[in-house]
Motif scaffolding. Sequence first.
Motif, mmCIF file in Angstrom:
data_model
loop_
_atom_site.group_PDB
_atom_site.id
_atom_site.type_symbol
_atom_site.label_atom_id
_atom_site.label_comp_id
_atom_site.label_asym_id
_atom_site.label_seq_id
_atom_site.Cartn_x
_atom_site.Cartn_y
_atom_site.Cartn_z
ATOM 1 N N ARG A 63 84.111 3.949 -25.199
ATOM 2 C CA ARG A 63 84.551 3.159 -26.359
ATOM 3 C C ARG A 63 85.868 2.457 -26.063
ATOM 4 O O ARG A 63 86.044 1.281 -26.396
ATOM 5 C CB ARG A 63 84.688 4.048 -27.591
ATOM 6 C CG ARG A 63 83.384 4.382 -28.238
ATOM 7 C CD ARG A 63 83.600 5.083 -29.581
ATOM 8 N NE ARG A 63 82.370 5.768 -29.932
ATOM 9 C CZ ARG A 63 82.236 7.075 -30.063
ATOM 10 N NH1 ARG A 63 83.276 7.875 -29.915
ATOM 11 N NH2 ARG A 63 81.083 7.602 -30.376
ATOM 12 N N ASN A 64 86.778 3.194 -25.450
ATOM 13 C CA ASN A 64 88.080 2.600 -25.120
ATOM 14 C C ASN A 64 87.926 1.448 -24.127
ATOM 15 O O ASN A 64 88.584 0.408 -24.272
ATOM 16 C CB ASN A 64 89.031 3.655 -24.562
ATOM 17 C CG ASN A 64 89.491 4.637 -25.618
ATOM 18 O OD1 ASN A 64 89.469 4.341 -26.818
ATOM 19 N ND2 ASN A 64 89.911 5.812 -25.190
ATOM 20 N N ILE A 65 87.081 1.600 -23.159
ATOM 21 C CA ILE A 65 86.856 0.535 -22.174
ATOM 22 C C ILE A 65 86.216 -0.676 -22.839
ATOM 23 O O ILE A 65 86.622 -1.825 -22.612
ATOM 24 C CB ILE A 65 85.995 1.045 -20.999
ATOM 25 C CG1 ILE A 65 86.794 2.062 -20.172
ATOM 26 C CG2 ILE A 65 85.517 -0.103 -20.128
ATOM 27 C CD1 ILE A 65 85.966 2.801 -19.145
ATOM 28 N N VAL A 66 85.218 -0.447 -23.692
ATOM 29 C CA VAL A 66 84.533 -1.554 -24.380
ATOM 30 C C VAL A 66 85.504 -2.274 -25.286
ATOM 31 O O VAL A 66 85.506 -3.523 -25.365
ATOM 32 C CB VAL A 66 83.295 -1.026 -25.154
ATOM 33 C CG1 VAL A 66 82.731 -2.089 -26.062
ATOM 34 C CG2 VAL A 66 82.244 -0.524 -24.181
ATOM 35 N N ARG A 67 86.368 -1.580 -25.982
ATOM 36 C CA ARG A 67 87.366 -2.212 -26.856
ATOM 37 C C ARG A 67 88.310 -3.086 -26.044
ATOM 38 O O ARG A 67 88.653 -4.187 -26.462
ATOM 39 C CB ARG A 67 88.154 -1.145 -27.611
ATOM 40 C CG ARG A 67 87.409 -0.557 -28.767
ATOM 41 C CD ARG A 67 88.289 0.364 -29.583
ATOM 42 N NE ARG A 67 87.441 1.176 -30.455
ATOM 43 C CZ ARG A 67 87.651 2.452 -30.742
ATOM 44 N NH1 ARG A 67 88.715 3.057 -30.257
ATOM 45 N NH2 ARG A 67 86.839 3.086 -31.531
ATOM 46 N N ARG A 68 88.750 -2.570 -24.893
ATOM 47 C CA ARG A 68 89.658 -3.348 -24.040
ATOM 48 C C ARG A 68 88.967 -4.620 -23.532
ATOM 49 O O ARG A 68 89.585 -5.672 -23.445
ATOM 50 C CB ARG A 68 90.131 -2.520 -22.858
ATOM 51 C CG ARG A 68 91.174 -1.510 -23.216
ATOM 52 C CD ARG A 68 91.704 -0.826 -21.960
ATOM 53 N NE ARG A 68 91.963 0.564 -22.273
ATOM 54 C CZ ARG A 68 91.773 1.589 -21.468
ATOM 55 N NH1 ARG A 68 91.307 1.372 -20.253
ATOM 56 N NH2 ARG A 68 92.031 2.804 -21.845
ATOM 57 N N GLU A 69 87.703 -4.490 -23.177
ATOM 58 C CA GLU A 69 86.953 -5.644 -22.661
ATOM 59 C C GLU A 69 86.766 -6.694 -23.759
ATOM 60 O O GLU A 69 86.757 -7.893 -23.492
ATOM 61 C CB GLU A 69 85.584 -5.190 -22.138
ATOM 62 C CG GLU A 69 85.653 -4.229 -20.980
ATOM 63 C CD GLU A 69 85.769 -4.925 -19.666
ATOM 64 O OE1 GLU A 69 85.201 -6.003 -19.499
ATOM 65 O OE2 GLU A 69 86.433 -4.356 -18.775
ATOM 66 N N GLY A 70 86.581 -6.255 -25.005
ATOM 67 C CA GLY A 70 86.340 -7.160 -26.121
ATOM 68 C C GLY A 70 87.594 -7.892 -26.597
ATOM 69 O O GLY A 70 87.500 -8.916 -27.268
ATOM 70 N N GLU A 71 88.753 -7.391 -26.250
ATOM 71 C CA GLU A 71 89.997 -8.027 -26.723
ATOM 72 C C GLU A 71 90.372 -9.226 -25.943
ATOM 73 O O GLU A 71 90.086 -9.627 -24.927
ATOM 74 C CB GLU A 71 91.142 -7.022 -26.671
ATOM 75 C CG GLU A 71 90.966 -5.909 -27.674
ATOM 76 C CD GLU A 71 92.095 -4.880 -27.589
ATOM 77 O OE1 GLU A 71 93.000 -4.998 -26.741
ATOM 78 O OE2 GLU A 71 92.046 -3.949 -28.385
#
Length: 71
Positions: A63-71
């Motif tokens: 989740r943390n990786i996906v959030r970083r990628e989406g920002e």
Amino acid sequence: MSEQKVSSQENIPVDRLEEALTRIAFALDRQAQNRELERQKAAEGPDLQALAANLDAMCVRIRNIVRREGE
């Protein structure tokens, strides 16, 4: 008296052999017990609580990786 000395000297190797065989028998018994414990552990399967905790931690990381990628 010399017969008694010879007799006691003759028993020393026999006693040592008996002690060695006793130690071997004990070691084999202990080894069999350890094998049985390992077999029981393997039959129980994985530690489900540890597996669930690791999966939860992995989900948080993803989740943390996906959030970083989406920002």
